[in-house]
Design a protein around this motif. Structure first.
Motif, mmCIF file in Angstrom:
data_model
loop_
_atom_site.group_PDB
_atom_site.id
_atom_site.type_symbol
_atom_site.label_atom_id
_atom_site.label_comp_id
_atom_site.label_asym_id
_atom_site.label_seq_id
_atom_site.Cartn_x
_atom_site.Cartn_y
_atom_site.Cartn_z
ATOM 1 N N ASN A 81 0.850 -1.189 0.000
ATOM 2 C CA ASN A 81 0.000 0.000 0.000
ATOM 3 C C ASN A 81 0.885 1.238 0.000
ATOM 4 O OD1 ASN A 81 -1.829 2.034 0.341
ATOM 5 N ND2 ASN A 81 -2.449 1.464 2.409
ATOM 6 N N VAL A 82 1.012 1.879 -1.158
ATOM 7 C CA VAL A 82 1.866 3.060 -1.311
ATOM 8 C C VAL A 82 1.034 4.331 -1.416
ATOM 9 C CG1 VAL A 82 3.713 1.765 -2.435
ATOM 10 C CG2 VAL A 82 1.905 2.788 -3.826
ATOM 11 N N THR A 83 -0.255 4.247 -1.098
ATOM 12 C CA THR A 83 -1.142 5.393 -1.291
ATOM 13 C C THR A 83 -0.939 6.481 -0.247
ATOM 14 O OG1 THR A 83 -2.936 4.464 0.059
ATOM 15 C CG2 THR A 83 -2.858 3.838 -2.279
ATOM 16 N N GLY A 84 -0.255 6.148 0.842
ATOM 17 C CA GLY A 84 -0.081 7.114 1.925
ATOM 18 C C GLY A 84 -1.244 7.159 2.892
ATOM 19 N N GLU A 85 -2.302 6.394 2.617
ATOM 20 C CA GLU A 85 -3.479 6.313 3.474
ATOM 21 C C GLU A 85 -3.869 4.847 3.631
ATOM 22 O OE1 GLU A 85 -4.848 8.880 4.916
ATOM 23 O OE2 GLU A 85 -3.819 10.510 3.853
ATOM 24 N N PRO A 86 -4.627 4.518 4.679
ATOM 25 C CA PRO A 86 -5.146 3.149 4.782
ATOM 26 C C PRO A 86 -5.974 2.816 3.538
ATOM 27 C CG PRO A 86 -5.438 4.298 6.858
ATOM 28 C CD PRO A 86 -4.979 5.333 5.868
ATOM 29 N N LEU A 87 -5.766 1.612 3.012
ATOM 30 C CA LEU A 87 -6.459 1.185 1.790
ATOM 31 C C LEU A 87 -7.669 0.348 2.171
ATOM 32 C CD1 LEU A 87 -6.393 1.104 -1.335
ATOM 33 C CD2 LEU A 87 -5.062 -1.011 -1.136
ATOM 34 N N GLU A 88 -8.836 0.830 1.792
ATOM 35 C CA GLU A 88 -10.070 0.138 2.174
ATOM 36 C C GLU A 88 -10.657 -0.669 1.024
ATOM 37 O OE1 GLU A 88 -14.522 1.163 3.970
ATOM 38 O OE2 GLU A 88 -12.930 2.666 4.004
ATOM 39 N N THR A 89 -10.628 -0.094 -0.187
ATOM 40 C CA THR A 89 -11.291 -0.732 -1.330
ATOM 41 C C THR A 89 -10.298 -0.900 -2.474
ATOM 42 O OG1 THR A 89 -13.380 0.318 -0.713
ATOM 43 C CG2 THR A 89 -13.235 -0.593 -2.930
ATOM 44 N N LEU A 90 -10.336 -2.062 -3.097
ATOM 45 C CA LEU A 90 -9.472 -2.346 -4.245
ATOM 46 C C LEU A 90 -10.302 -3.047 -5.313
ATOM 47 C CD1 LEU A 90 -6.694 -2.488 -5.626
ATOM 48 C CD2 LEU A 90 -6.283 -4.634 -4.391
ATOM 49 N N TYR A 91 -10.308 -2.475 -6.512
ATOM 50 C CA TYR A 91 -10.995 -3.096 -7.647
ATOM 51 C C TYR A 91 -9.976 -3.908 -8.455
ATOM 52 C CZ TYR A 91 -15.138 -0.264 -6.788
ATOM 53 O OH TYR A 91 -16.258 0.290 -6.214
ATOM 54 N N VAL A 131 -12.923 -5.451 -0.324
ATOM 55 C CA VAL A 131 -12.937 -4.516 0.801
ATOM 56 C C VAL A 131 -12.067 -5.077 1.916
ATOM 57 C CG1 VAL A 131 -14.346 -3.341 2.517
ATOM 58 C CG2 VAL A 131 -15.237 -3.690 0.203
ATOM 59 N N PHE A 132 -11.092 -4.276 2.365
ATOM 60 C CA PHE A 132 -10.225 -4.680 3.472
ATOM 61 C C PHE A 132 -10.915 -4.357 4.796
ATOM 62 C CE2 PHE A 132 -7.202 -4.144 0.024
ATOM 63 C CZ PHE A 132 -6.322 -5.195 0.215
ATOM 64 N N ASN A 133 -10.862 -5.300 5.699
ATOM 65 C CA ASN A 133 -11.437 -5.089 7.036
ATOM 66 C C ASN A 133 -10.538 -5.774 8.074
ATOM 67 O OD1 ASN A 133 -13.120 -4.380 9.109
ATOM 68 N ND2 ASN A 133 -14.646 -5.986 8.693
ATOM 69 N N PRO A 134 -9.727 -4.994 8.782
ATOM 70 C CA PRO A 134 -9.630 -3.537 8.746
ATOM 71 C C PRO A 134 -8.881 -3.061 7.507
ATOM 72 C CG PRO A 134 -7.970 -4.409 10.193
ATOM 73 C CD PRO A 134 -8.808 -5.589 9.782
ATOM 74 N N PRO A 135 -8.936 -1.768 7.188
ATOM 75 C CA PRO A 135 -8.199 -1.238 6.031
ATOM 76 C C PRO A 135 -6.709 -1.572 6.122
ATOM 77 C CG PRO A 135 -9.762 0.387 6.845
ATOM 78 C CD PRO A 135 -9.755 -0.725 7.843
ATOM 79 N N LEU A 136 -6.102 -1.777 4.967
ATOM 80 C CA LEU A 136 -4.677 -2.097 4.900
ATOM 81 C C LEU A 136 -3.874 -0.832 5.195
ATOM 82 C CD1 LEU A 136 -2.611 -4.372 4.128
ATOM 83 C CD2 LEU A 136 -2.644 -3.403 1.808
ATOM 84 N N PRO A 137 -3.050 -0.827 6.252
ATOM 85 C CA PRO A 137 -2.326 0.400 6.627
ATOM 86 C C PRO A 137 -1.358 0.852 5.535
ATOM 87 C CG PRO A 137 -2.296 -1.206 8.416
ATOM 88 C CD PRO A 137 -2.823 -1.922 7.206
ATOM 89 N N ALA A 138 -1.073 2.134 5.513
ATOM 90 C CA ALA A 138 -0.075 2.667 4.586
ATOM 91 C C ALA A 138 1.264 1.978 4.839
ATOM 92 C CB ALA A 138 0.057 4.170 4.765
ATOM 93 N N GLY A 139 1.923 1.531 3.756
ATOM 94 C CA GLY A 139 3.209 0.854 3.864
ATOM 95 C C GLY A 139 3.114 -0.628 4.143
ATOM 96 N N ALA A 140 1.907 -1.138 4.399
ATOM 97 C CA ALA A 140 1.737 -2.564 4.704
ATOM 98 C C ALA A 140 1.646 -3.383 3.414
ATOM 99 C CB ALA A 140 0.498 -2.781 5.557
ATOM 100 N N PHE A 141 1.904 -4.685 3.537
ATOM 101 C CA PHE A 141 1.879 -5.601 2.401
ATOM 102 C C PHE A 141 0.691 -6.558 2.515
ATOM 103 C CE2 PHE A 141 6.174 -4.089 2.263
ATOM 104 C CZ PHE A 141 6.561 -4.174 0.935
ATOM 105 N N SER A 142 0.250 -7.023 1.372
ATOM 106 C CA SER A 142 -0.742 -8.083 1.311
ATOM 107 C C SER A 142 -0.426 -8.919 0.067
ATOM 108 C CB SER A 142 -2.162 -7.508 1.247
ATOM 109 O OG SER A 142 -3.115 -8.553 1.265
ATOM 110 N N LYS A 143 -1.258 -9.929 -0.202
ATOM 111 C CA LYS A 143 -1.017 -10.741 -1.392
ATOM 112 C C LYS A 143 -2.340 -11.171 -2.008
ATOM 113 C CE LYS A 143 -0.470 -15.185 1.044
ATOM 114 N NZ LYS A 143 0.436 -16.335 1.267
#
Length: 651
Positions: A81-91, A131-143
């Motif tokens: 997550n490089v958006t600088g904000e928690p990421l809640e929704t991803l299409y 939809v991430f629950n909880p939102p993915l924090p800025a700088g965090a990784f997922s797969k």
């Protein structure tokens, strides 16, 4: 009874065909397809602007079954997550438009939102919302895990997997982050459907835009691993170093891994190949395997393409620095009319290389596209894979234009000026002058153009030709090497044409700054003519000849916002200060496209009408203004002057 059976069969088969084409598949005629595009833009445009994470690692397993024309592609992305904000929704844009064929699509920490008012709409556009629950924090990784099945051809729904050779890229067979901007581009049709003027790319000084490259906002460079399996009578090829070849479950399999992070842009190819192998050794001792994979019957140009590949490697490593991968692979694929460069891997259609007549190598009138395209695609290993353009105005010039310069430099070194001049005429001058007249939109300066082939390839090639033959190939290519040293393979901020122009101006010096600006930052055409007074020729005491004549010169500049071209005499910020070449000949140079001069001289002109004088060793019969076509002139028919006896009184 026979008639009744015929009618029943007609109705039955007609109903079946209608169902297959219009219900099971998404057949649309031209008008319906346009309306679909319009609706898509109206409903999806806000979602295209949502911030996206960036993919850092890709692992993929590709299982081709060419004999059955089906495939399964599975794998995983690791993303940040490089958006600088928690990421809640991803299409996510699905790899198959058939929902049931997207067998696995899971994101760690997120769930698919399959309901909602727009659920049917997302399904129609092959999109899925997570939809991430909880939102993915800025700088965090997922797969993300995925698996997609590609079915054999059926009525109204073909297959990308071909029996005699398959070439697909990751955009066609792997899910992608975000909502694609598949918007209508034709300005007339946009007006017809009441759409706003299509949004232009960001300006070149937009630092936020320069964080993303022209391949998209979802990645920079990625670590890449692939396993490819195919039928045992074919060879499966992906980018990266080949780690091992083996058989598994009755298939021929290969494991690949990139030796360094590469762009998130991959090809997957399978075909029944024979191979031509060689090793290129660089001046610094670097050794690179070169392998050409081709259909056994299409061996006509393979030796020529191998020579071209090795010559290109010589030229580009000398001019731009080291080659970054461990191999060069060129792979034939059926049909098509293009080649495409991936990291160390070049799919190359049979039609423009393997089965094309390259012409007589001794005939300057013939164009050897097999050699030229080979050099062009290898050039992309520096320009597009090391210099990756920012997604701003002028983006594709850094990919195609800079590669055209590299290819033309190598081509001229290998085959000579005459062959290169023929390429310039056919591939650049004619294409540019024709393309600009057919364009429905106002022409922009080269540095601002947005994805127009007649500019990105043709005009850029002509511009670089003019620069190289004015200030020297070493100077121009030295500037491009400096650009690579400053921006190559370094990720954001990505370079733009601003950096290209700055690099060129630093290399050529103040004397040529106006020329660089005329080429890149203005739409400039020159107009050269002979004056009305006679050409005079007199013999000097040392046996040379003095030739004097008048040159009329104008420079026409088109405003960047369109409108009629204006003479330099009417402008305050542009002056007439032009370096003009003059060629002297003892025979008509028309067939040689200006080549074969006995003497080639230069003069700098600052007036619109100037008497010039040159001393030459051989008495000329013809004089040609701008013999190498270094200046952009729409009509050069009056640049040639045949010297008649009446034109040359003895003094």
């Amino acid at each position: 009874a026979v008639a009744a059976l015929g009618v029943a069969s007609f109705i039955g088969f007609g109903g079946m065909i209608y169902k297959k084409l219009n219900i099971d598949a998404d057949y649309r005629n031209t008008k319906a397809a346009e309306k679909y595009q319009v609706t898509y833009e109206e409903k999806m445009k806000p979602l295209t602007e949502l911030p996206l994470p960036k993919i850092r690692n890709v692992e993929v397993e590709v299982d081709f079954k060419p004999s059955r024309q089906e495939a399964t592609v599975s794998g995983r992305y690791r993303f940040e997550n490089v958006t600088g904000e928690p990421l809640e929704t991803l299409y996510v844009s699905l790899a198959s438009r058939h929902s049931e064929d997207n067998r696995v699509l899971e994101i760690e920490g997120a769930s698919a939102a399959l309901d909602g008012d727009d659920a049917v709409q997302l399904e129609e556009y092959s999109l899925r919302r997570f939809v991430f629950n909880p939102p993915l924090p800025a700088g965090a990784f997922s797969k993300m895990e995925f698996e997609t099945y590609f079915h054999p051809p059926r009525l109204g729904d073909g297959s990308q997997i071909l029996k005699n050779g398959t070439f697909v890229n990751n955009g066609a067979v792997m899910p992608q982050f975000g909502v694609p901007k598949n918007f209508m581009s034709d300005p007339d049709k946009r007006r017809k459907y009441g759409l706003d003027e299509r949004e232009k790319r960001p300006g070149r000084d937009d630092m936020e835009a320069r964080q993303n490259n022209f391949f998209g906002p979802t990645s920079d460079y990625v670590d890449f691993k692939a396993t490819m399996c195919t039928d045992t009578d074919q060879i499966a090829i992906a980018p990266g170093t080949l780690l091992r070849s083996y058989e598994k479950d009755g298939q021929a399999c290969r494991d690949y891994e990139a030796n360094r992070p590469i762009l998130n842009f991959f090809s997957f190819i399978s075909q029944d190949y024979v191979q031509e192998r060689d090793v290129w050794t660089g001046a610094n001792g670097q050794e690179i395997d070169i392998v050409i994979y081709y259909h056994e019957a299409h061996n006509y140009n393979v030796p020529l393409m191998m020579t071209a590949a090795k010559s290109a490697m010589d030229s580009f490593t000398q001019d731009y620095g080291p080659y970054l991968y461990e191999q060069v692979r060129i792979m034939e694929f059926p049909y098509g009319g293009f080649a495409q460069a991936f990291a160390g891997t070049i799919p190359f259609s049979e039609n423009i290389g393997f089965v094309q007549n390259p012409g007589d190598p001794e005939d300057p009138d013939s164009v050897d596209l097999a050699t030229y395209v080979t050099m062009h695609e290898i050039g992309h290993q520096w320009f597009a894979h090391q210099i990756v353009p920012a997604d701003t105005k002028g983006f594709n010039v850094l990919s195609e234009g800079l590669t055209e310069n590299a290819a033309m430099t190598a081509y001229e070194r290998e085959l000579g000026w005459g062959k290169a001049r023929r390429i310039l005429k056919q591939r650049s001058i004619q294409r540019y002058l024709t393309g600009r007249t057919a364009d429905k939109e106002d022409e922009l300066p080269l540095s601002l153009v947005e994805g127009k082939g007649y500019m990105d390839y043709a005009k850029a090639n002509w511009v670089f030709w003019g620069l190289r033959h004015t200030v020297g190939a070493d100077v121009v290519n030295g500037a491009m090497k400096k650009l690579i040293e400053d921006y190559g393979s370094k990720g954001p901020p990505y370079p733009t044409t601003l950096q290209v122009v700055d690099s060129l101006k630093a290399a050529v010096g103040p004397e040529y700054h106006q020329l660089v600006s005329d080429y890149w930052d203005r739409i400039t055409f020159w107009d050269l003519k002979y004056g009305e007074d006679d050409i005079t020729i007199s013999e000097n005491a040392d046996g040379t000849f003095n030739v004097s004549f008048d040159i009329k010169l104008d420079k026409l500049v088109t405003p960047n916002d369109g409108g009629k071209a204006v003479s330099v005499s009417e402008l305050d910020d542009v002056t007439l200060n032009e370096l003009i070449e003059v060629g002297f000949y003892t025979e008509d140079p028309t067939e040689a496209l200006g080549g074969g001069w006995t003497s080639k001289e230069r003069v700098r002109l600052t007036q619109d009408d100037t008497r010039v004088s040159f001393d030459v060793k051989t008495r000329p019969t013809h004089i040609l203004l701008d013999p190498q076509r270094l200046l952009m002139e729409r009509n050069d028919k009056d640049n040639l002057k045949e010297i008649e006896a009446a034109d040359s009184p003895a003094n």
